[in-house]
Design an enzyme around this catalytic site. Structure first.
Site, PDB file in Angstrom:
ATOM      1  N   THR A 402      30.583 -94.511 -38.948  1.00  0.00           N
ATOM      2  CA  THR A 402      31.690 -93.781 -38.330  1.00  0.00           C
ATOM      3  C   THR A 402      32.016 -94.446 -36.999  1.00  0.00           C
ATOM      4  O   THR A 402      31.124 -94.676 -36.168  1.00  0.00           O
ATOM      5  CB  THR A 402      31.353 -92.295 -38.127  1.00  0.00           C
ATOM      6  N   HIS A 454      14.825 -87.303 -41.116  1.00  0.00           N
ATOM      7  CA  HIS A 454      13.426 -87.528 -40.738  1.00  0.00           C
ATOM      8  C   HIS A 454      12.444 -87.160 -41.846  1.00  0.00           C
ATOM      9  O   HIS A 454      11.242 -87.422 -41.727  1.00  0.00           O
ATOM     10  CB  HIS A 454      13.097 -86.740 -39.471  1.00  0.00           C
TER      11      HIS A 454
END
Length: 483
Positions: A402, A454
């Site tokens: 992005t 994560h």
């Protein structure tokens, strides 16, 4: 469920198809034909918008348009007939077509014919499984278009990486949870003729339906107030100045219906933010050499005809970093408690469009040469700008880029695209003082931010990926030595 049925030897009906896997409804944005128009097999007759994209629908047979069942702006359930075609024009008098359904419909839709069990193929993907023979009430059309400003040239051509809606009436006592009062068309017409807002009417009918008596009851107080106002003596010396006129909330607020792409974005972002534990790391890097390479490639004959910009090199740098750290290109399978490693890279590019944020992806980007990658980026931008990005083009992404730098922003903490493990945000490239070869010099500098899941990407792995991207942008020759 099929998309068309044969009502007679002469007339055939075309149903709203499932234009994307599992979608249950779509809004008719525009009709390209009108009753009496001749159509041919494969001709596009309308454009619809789903929660994923705007899609053009072709008609699967020849004939003359007999009737359009719904006007533009109506949200229609998958499986409902939207257009009837006279496939044998001139075969006698045709029944008069019914008027297009108004934006607000009767409370209950008519029962449909029993559908075959299971999910059967439709135009794209498969229809949703049936639950009963009676369809749920069809949603009406939103009264105003979505308020979305056109993003700056689809994020300034992705930089190498666009009239506010009328205020919607908030639900009142006569409105159901969805915000639209339940009433049949004759009752709606009566309310309109009497100047009564159905949202203010208290329903007494079954299931909260507003009846004619409810409308007349609501109109009675207004009628009683009018003569009283006329009979009141005029007192010129006593101006109505004691109490200032109340400012209408509608003049201070604008309510925009949440639907289509905006609704899908909201659901995806909430699901991602509260499902995947996000970690974001940052690095600031000198990209002066990358900018020089961009300038040189623009003059290279092998890159003729394609757009060369910083995003192209950043995309290639990320692909090389993934090749060096393939574990980052994975997905978390919650149902099976597995990490799914992807041996391909479908590179997503976040793009702001008039209908909202979309993330189309370049399939098998890891196999593309630099010219091929540039061509694919150009096609992605052009398609997004035209609003023609298909649901298939937005499915199956593995990682995303992005570019928030086109808005002058230094960086951000991007939210993962659902089902992906990482997203790279690219900040604005600015001339800044930088220590280069022991001296402070003006250099072109940017900040990168990498968010990752994560659950499957440890801090070490995420750091390696981000460091590799930064190293390549600082020394672009690593595109050769590392690839």
């Amino acid at each position: 469920m099929t998309t068309m049925t044969e009502t007679s030897a002469r007339f055939r009906e075309f149903k709203m198809p499932d234009v994307g896997e599992g979608l249950t409804e779509a809004e008719i944005l525009k009709w390209f034909v009108q009753p009496g128009d001749t159509v041919t097999d494969g001709q596009v007759v309308c454009e619809v918008e789903t929660a994923k994209a705007a899609v053009e629908l072709p008609i699967p047979f020849d004939g003359v348009v007999h009737e359009l069942r719904f006007p533009e702006g109506t949200t229609v359930d998958v499986g409902q007939v939207i257009i009837a075609i006279d496939v044998a024009p001139g075969g006698g008098d045709a029944p008069a077509p019914a008027a297009a359904a108004p934006a607000q419909e009767p409370v209950e839709a008519p029962e449909t014919e029993a559908e075959p069990k299971g999910r059967t193929p439709v135009l794209v993907g498969y229809g949703v499984a049936e639950s009963s023979t009676k369809r749920r009430p069809r949603k009406g059309a939103a009264a105003a278009p979505e308020a979305a400003a056109v993003a700056a040239a689809v994020q300034a051509e992705l930089n190498g990486h666009g009239a506010p809606a009328p205020a919607a009436v908030p639900p009142q006592s006569g409105a159901p949870a969805g915000g639209r009062p339940l009433a049949k068309p004759p009752v709606r017409k009566l309310a309109k003729d009497l100047g009564i807002d159905l949202a203010t009417v208290v329903p007494t009918g079954k299931d909260g339906i507003i009846t004619r008596e409810d409308v007349h009851a609501a109109a009675a107080p207004a009628a009683a107030e009018a003569p009283a106002a006329v009979a009141s003596p005029v007192a010129p010396e006593a101006p109505a100045a004691a109490v200032p006129a109340a400012v209408s909330d509608s003049a201070r607020e604008t309510r925009i219906p949440v639907k289509g792409v905006r609704k899908a974005i909201a659901q995806a972002m909430v699901g991602s933010a509260f499902t995947a534990p996000h970690v974001t790391e940052f690095v600031t890097v000198d990209v002066t050499r990358t900018m020089k390479l961009v300038a040189e490639l623009k003059e290279d004959k092998d890159m003729a005809g394609v757009r060369v910009n910083p995003l192209l090199i950043i995309a290639k740098a990320l692909l090389v970093a993934i090749k060096r750290n393939p574990e980052v290109n994975a997905a978390w399978d919650e149902a099976n408690q597995e990490i799914v490693q992807k041996h391909y890279v479908n590179l997503g590019i976040a793009a702001a469009t008039p209908r909202g944020l979309i993330v189309p992806n370049i399939k098998d980007a890891h196999d593309k040469t630099l010219p091929q990658l540039a061509e694919a980026l150009g096609e992605l931008v052009a398609t997004a700008r035209d609003g023609k990005t298909s649901p298939a083009a937005m499915a199956g992404g593995t990682v995303t880029i992005t570019n928030v730098g086109v808005f002058g922003v230094d960086t951000g903490t991007p939210i993962l695209n659902p089902g992906e493990s990482a997203i790279l945000a690219v900040g604005a490239i600015k001339l800044q003082p930088w220590v280069h070869k022991g001296k402070v010099k003006p250099r072109q500098v940017t900040t990168l931010a990498l968010s990752f899941d994560h659950r499957l990407v440890d801090g070490e792995l995420g750091s390696k990926v981000l460091a590799d991207v930064a190293a390549i942008l600082e020394q672009p020759k690593r595109l050769i030595t590392w690839a």
